[in-house]
Design a protein around this motif. Sequence first.
Motif, short mmCIF file in Angstrom:
data_model
loop_
_atom_site.label_atom_id
_atom_site.label_comp_id
_atom_site.label_asym_id
_atom_site.label_seq_id
_atom_site.Cartn_x
_atom_site.Cartn_y
_atom_site.Cartn_z
N ASP A 57 0.84 -1.20 -0.05
CA ASP A 57 0.11 0.01 0.08
C ASP A 57 0.86 1.42 0.21
O ASP A 57 0.37 2.34 -0.27
N SER A 58 2.15 1.10 0.29
CA SER A 58 2.94 2.27 0.30
C SER A 58 4.15 1.90 -0.50
O SER A 58 4.92 0.82 -0.09
N THR A 59 4.77 3.19 -1.02
CA THR A 59 6.20 2.90 -1.71
C THR A 59 7.22 4.14 -1.41
O THR A 59 6.45 4.93 -1.35
N TYR A 60 8.18 3.81 -1.66
CA TYR A 60 9.43 4.98 -1.53
C TYR A 60 10.38 4.74 -2.58
O TYR A 60 10.34 3.67 -3.21
N TYR A 61 10.74 6.01 -3.20
CA TYR A 61 11.58 5.99 -4.29
C TYR A 61 12.59 6.92 -4.16
O TYR A 61 12.40 8.18 -3.58
N SER A 62 13.86 6.71 -4.49
CA SER A 62 14.79 7.81 -4.41
C SER A 62 14.78 8.82 -5.60
O SER A 62 13.95 8.72 -6.50
N ALA A 63 15.43 9.70 -5.14
CA ALA A 63 15.16 10.94 -5.80
C ALA A 63 15.27 10.79 -7.31
O ALA A 63 14.70 11.30 -8.52
N SER A 64 16.44 10.11 -7.65
CA SER A 64 17.07 9.84 -9.11
C SER A 64 15.93 8.92 -10.04
O SER A 64 16.18 8.94 -11.21
N VAL A 65 15.13 8.27 -9.24
CA VAL A 65 14.19 7.40 -10.23
C VAL A 65 12.61 7.86 -9.70
O VAL A 65 11.78 7.07 -10.60
N LYS A 66 12.29 8.65 -9.02
CA LYS A 66 10.92 8.97 -8.68
C LYS A 66 10.19 9.60 -10.07
O LYS A 66 10.88 10.36 -10.58
N GLY A 67 9.24 9.09 -10.36
CA GLY A 67 8.25 9.57 -11.39
C GLY A 67 8.66 8.72 -12.77
O GLY A 67 8.08 8.90 -13.60
N ARG A 68 9.72 7.85 -12.74
CA ARG A 68 10.24 6.97 -13.86
C ARG A 68 9.93 5.60 -13.48
O ARG A 68 9.70 4.73 -14.25
N PHE A 69 10.13 5.17 -12.24
CA PHE A 69 10.25 3.89 -11.83
C PHE A 69 8.93 3.66 -10.96
O PHE A 69 8.75 4.46 -10.05
N THR A 70 8.27 2.28 -11.09
CA THR A 70 7.24 1.91 -10.30
C THR A 70 7.59 0.68 -9.63
O THR A 70 7.88 -0.40 -10.26
N MET A 71 7.54 0.43 -8.41
CA MET A 71 7.52 -0.63 -7.70
C MET A 71 6.28 -1.28 -7.25
O MET A 71 5.40 -0.72 -6.76
N SER A 72 6.21 -2.60 -7.49
CA SER A 72 4.90 -3.25 -6.99
C SER A 72 5.09 -4.67 -6.68
O SER A 72 6.15 -5.04 -6.69
N ARG A 73 3.94 -5.40 -6.12
CA ARG A 73 4.29 -6.72 -5.51
C ARG A 73 2.99 -7.41 -5.77
O ARG A 73 1.96 -6.86 -5.77
N ASP A 74 3.17 -8.84 -6.03
CA ASP A 74 1.72 -9.77 -5.70
C ASP A 74 2.18 -10.84 -4.85
O ASP A 74 2.95 -11.69 -5.28
N ASN A 75 1.44 -10.68 -3.77
CA ASN A 75 1.93 -11.38 -2.44
C ASN A 75 1.46 -13.02 -2.98
O ASN A 75 1.79 -14.01 -2.19
N ALA A 76 0.40 -13.10 -3.93
CA ALA A 76 -0.03 -14.24 -4.33
C ALA A 76 0.92 -15.15 -5.02
O ALA A 76 1.06 -16.26 -5.10
N LYS A 77 1.89 -14.36 -5.75
CA LYS A 77 2.88 -14.95 -6.38
C LYS A 77 4.09 -14.99 -5.86
O LYS A 77 5.38 -15.36 -6.43
N ASN A 78 4.40 -14.43 -4.72
CA ASN A 78 5.59 -14.12 -3.97
C ASN A 78 6.69 -13.33 -4.82
O ASN A 78 7.82 -13.93 -5.00
N THR A 79 6.19 -12.33 -5.56
CA THR A 79 7.18 -11.94 -6.46
C THR A 79 6.86 -10.21 -6.25
O THR A 79 5.92 -9.73 -6.13
N VAL A 80 7.83 -9.32 -6.40
CA VAL A 80 8.09 -7.93 -6.57
C VAL A 80 8.50 -7.78 -8.06
O VAL A 80 9.28 -8.28 -8.71
N TYR A 81 8.07 -6.40 -8.35
CA TYR A 81 8.40 -6.01 -9.63
C TYR A 81 8.96 -4.63 -9.75
O TYR A 81 8.75 -3.96 -8.59
#
Length: 115
Positions: A56-80
């Motif tokens: 429900d919450s994410t953090y991004y470094s200043a160098s990637v904010k606005g360009r990178f998106t982190m997400s996760r699927d807990n049913a698949k035990n995977t982050v992206y």
Amino acid sequence: QVQLVESGGGLVQPGGSLRLSCAASGFTFSSYPMSWYRQAPGKERELVASITSGGDSTYYSASVKGRFTMSRDNAKNTVYLQMNSLKPEDTAVYYCYVYRLRNYWGQGTQVTVSS
């Protein structure tokens, strides 16, 4: 035992996109925040993005904010990590990370941004 396996790296032109994946096993994935780090040649490893256990919450470094998106699927035990508008300075080995009693890192996946 905890295992983190990254995939999805490669060579991409500036302005392009890549999607990294990290498959986790050996622990209760949905209970732990996860992070992506990267390390460029000759530089220290740096935090790129983090996500809470529920996603429900994410953090991004200043160098990637606005360009990178982190997400996760807990049913698949995977982050992206969706990486858009890639720049040559994004070239690095990208690592998946979790802290569970100690630090755990994946083996890393190489991302090269070059024309």
